[in-house]
Write an enzyme that holds these catalytic residues in place. Sequence first.
Site, PDB file in Angstrom:
ATOM      1  N   THR A   8       0.870  -1.171   0.000  1.00 28.91           N
ATOM      2  CA  THR A   8       0.000   0.000   0.000  1.00 28.91           C
ATOM      3  C   THR A   8       0.906   1.219   0.000  1.00 28.91           C
ATOM      4  O   THR A   8       2.062   1.145   0.410  1.00 28.91           O
ATOM      5  CB  THR A   8      -0.942   0.054   1.218  1.00 28.91           C
ATOM      6  OG1 THR A   8      -0.163   0.068   2.409  1.00 28.91           O
ATOM      7  CG2 THR A   8      -1.906  -1.111   1.223  1.00 28.91           C
ATOM      8  N   SER A   9       0.353   2.343  -0.440  1.00 25.37           N
ATOM      9  CA  SER A   9       1.156   3.556  -0.554  1.00 25.37           C
ATOM     10  C   SER A   9       1.344   4.269   0.777  1.00 25.37           C
ATOM     11  O   SER A   9       2.354   4.917   0.999  1.00 25.37           O
ATOM     12  CB  SER A   9       0.498   4.527  -1.530  1.00 25.37           C
ATOM     13  OG  SER A   9       0.416   3.930  -2.792  1.00 25.37           O
ATOM     14  N   THR A  10       0.356   4.175   1.655  1.00 28.67           N
ATOM     15  CA  THR A  10       0.424   4.930   2.899  1.00 28.67           C
ATOM     16  C   THR A  10       0.094   4.053   4.094  1.00 28.67           C
ATOM     17  O   THR A  10      -0.527   3.000   3.970  1.00 28.67           O
ATOM     18  CB  THR A  10      -0.565   6.105   2.888  1.00 28.67           C
ATOM     19  OG1 THR A  10      -1.890   5.578   2.814  1.00 28.67           O
ATOM     20  CG2 THR A  10      -0.312   7.045   1.733  1.00 28.67           C
TER      21      THR A  10
END
Length: 182
Positions: A8-10
Amino acid sequence: MMIGYARTSTLEQKASLEAQSESLKAMGCDRLYEEQISSVAPREALKAAVSYARDGDTLVVTKLDRLARSVRHLGQIVEDLEKKGVGLRVLDLGLDTSNATGKLMLNVLGSVAQFEREMMLERQLEGIAKAKALGKYKGRKPTAQLQADQIRTLVAQGLSKRAVAEELDLSERSVYRVLANE
């Protein structure tokens, strides 16, 4: 062996990371690599997964956008996997590169995914420009400025700017920027 990779990006996307991991485990992945990092940052877990894979293994991801940020990047990953004799499966697309059709579909869908991302970024920039014109755009939260007092205190205590940056999880440039605004 099936090797799973979830990203996931964050940090706020913890539920998404857990959902990916569960899907990969349900598919029978023997080993799982996870990370929460932007697609443009160096991805150590992906490097580790590719490095670990051996001839006859398969790298499994839930979605194509969790693996690569562009067609070029996807091509590099697939090339690295092919050199090692490792296949790639993308679960949501039912894609498997162990055959010619799967390889063709991967390239086509990779191009579509890149186009979709570029269109999203264009819309985002248009939205930001419109919000700025209306005086509603605030930008991102000024994390370093919110820690300005702590930065000054740590520097006054004799810590180097690099040590302050590491201590507060900021870039060294942000520390310099805060101190320059005194």
